[in-house]
Design a protein around this motif. Sequence first.
Motif, PDB file in Angstrom:
ATOM      1  N   THR A  26      14.459 -14.952  69.830  1.00  0.00           N
ATOM      2  CA  THR A  26      14.060 -14.097  70.941  1.00  0.00           C
ATOM      3  C   THR A  26      12.896 -14.795  71.635  1.00  0.00           C
ATOM      4  N   PRO A  27      12.770 -14.637  72.947  1.00  0.00           N
ATOM      5  CA  PRO A  27      11.796 -15.416  73.713  1.00  0.00           C
ATOM      6  C   PRO A  27      10.325 -15.209  73.336  1.00  0.00           C
ATOM      7  N   CYS A  32       9.797 -17.954  66.093  1.00  0.00           N
ATOM      8  CA  CYS A  32      10.961 -18.608  66.705  1.00  0.00           C
ATOM      9  C   CYS A  32      10.547 -19.888  67.418  1.00  0.00           C
ATOM     10  N   LYS A  33       9.406 -19.864  68.073  1.00  0.00           N
ATOM     11  CA  LYS A  33       8.926 -21.056  68.778  1.00  0.00           C
ATOM     12  C   LYS A  33       8.633 -22.190  67.789  1.00  0.00           C
ATOM     13  N   ALA A  34       8.022 -21.858  66.664  1.00  0.00           N
ATOM     14  CA  ALA A  34       7.754 -22.868  65.634  1.00  0.00           C
ATOM     15  C   ALA A  34       9.065 -23.402  65.051  1.00  0.00           C
ATOM     16  N   ALA A  35      10.013 -22.502  64.803  1.00  0.00           N
ATOM     17  CA  ALA A  35      11.320 -22.917  64.272  1.00  0.00           C
ATOM     18  C   ALA A  35      12.047 -23.813  65.267  1.00  0.00           C
ATOM     19  N   ARG A  36      11.971 -23.487  66.543  1.00  0.00           N
ATOM     20  CA  ARG A  36      12.617 -24.307  67.576  1.00  0.00           C
ATOM     21  C   ARG A  36      12.069 -25.739  67.540  1.00  0.00           C
ATOM     22  N   ASN A  57      18.554 -11.096  72.110  1.00  0.00           N
ATOM     23  CA  ASN A  57      18.420  -9.911  72.951  1.00  0.00           C
ATOM     24  C   ASN A  57      19.705  -9.637  73.737  1.00  0.00           C
ATOM     25  N   PHE A  58      20.491 -10.676  73.968  1.00  0.00           N
ATOM     26  CA  PHE A  58      21.710 -10.566  74.759  1.00  0.00           C
ATOM     27  C   PHE A  58      22.960 -10.828  73.928  1.00  0.00           C
ATOM     28  N   ALA A  59      22.874 -10.623  72.622  1.00  0.00           N
ATOM     29  CA  ALA A  59      24.004 -10.929  71.745  1.00  0.00           C
ATOM     30  C   ALA A  59      24.248  -9.835  70.706  1.00  0.00           C
ATOM     31  N   PRO A  60      24.409  -8.580  71.126  1.00  0.00           N
ATOM     32  CA  PRO A  60      24.589  -7.498  70.156  1.00  0.00           C
ATOM     33  C   PRO A  60      25.852  -7.637  69.306  1.00  0.00           C
ATOM     34  N   ALA A  61      26.925  -8.145  69.891  1.00  0.00           N
ATOM     35  CA  ALA A  61      28.165  -8.298  69.125  1.00  0.00           C
ATOM     36  C   ALA A  61      28.008  -9.373  68.053  1.00  0.00           C
ATOM     37  N   PHE A  62      27.313 -10.455  68.380  1.00  0.00           N
ATOM     38  CA  PHE A  62      27.055 -11.527  67.412  1.00  0.00           C
ATOM     39  C   PHE A  62      26.230 -10.989  66.250  1.00  0.00           C
ATOM     40  N   THR A  71      14.863 -12.416  63.215  1.00  0.00           N
ATOM     41  CA  THR A  71      14.701 -13.678  63.928  1.00  0.00           C
ATOM     42  C   THR A  71      13.481 -14.387  63.368  1.00  0.00           C
ATOM     43  N   PRO A  72      13.494 -15.694  63.382  1.00  0.00           N
ATOM     44  CA  PRO A  72      14.588 -16.555  63.785  1.00  0.00           C
ATOM     45  C   PRO A  72      15.677 -16.609  62.715  1.00  0.00           C
ATOM     46  N   SER A  73      16.859 -17.023  63.129  1.00  0.00           N
ATOM     47  CA  SER A  73      17.949 -17.216  62.183  1.00  0.00           C
ATOM     48  C   SER A  73      18.647 -18.531  62.497  1.00  0.00           C
TER      49      SER A  73
END
Length: 106
Positions: A26-27, A32-36, A57-62, A71-73
């Motif tokens: 998520t932004p 998540c930033k460290a993982a990226r 945030n835009f992937a509810p089905a996933f 997160t992060p995953s």
Amino acid sequence: MRETTEKELAGWIESGERRVVVFGHTPFCGTCKAARRMLEVVEQMDAEVDIYALDLNFAPAFIQAYRISSTPSLSIFEPGTRKSPRTIYAMQSVPHLLEFIGSGRG
């Protein structure tokens, strides 16, 4: 690392023709930033690794289909299998990520 969409990923996963490595983030997540950053190092160290970033945030089905719990995953879908991906949530270190990503390859 390339940003992708839930729809694009679904096509690749369903086809089962190739290995798909998905970084769920998520932004505004600091972890998540460290993982990226660690995953970008992994990509530089192993040219065979292609990681796709998915804004959860835009992937509810996933999230629902693969039971992503935080997160992060990092999820790996192996070719030719229809089973659930291997997923981790703790991005401990670059060597740990290299081992996790490499452990599914022959």
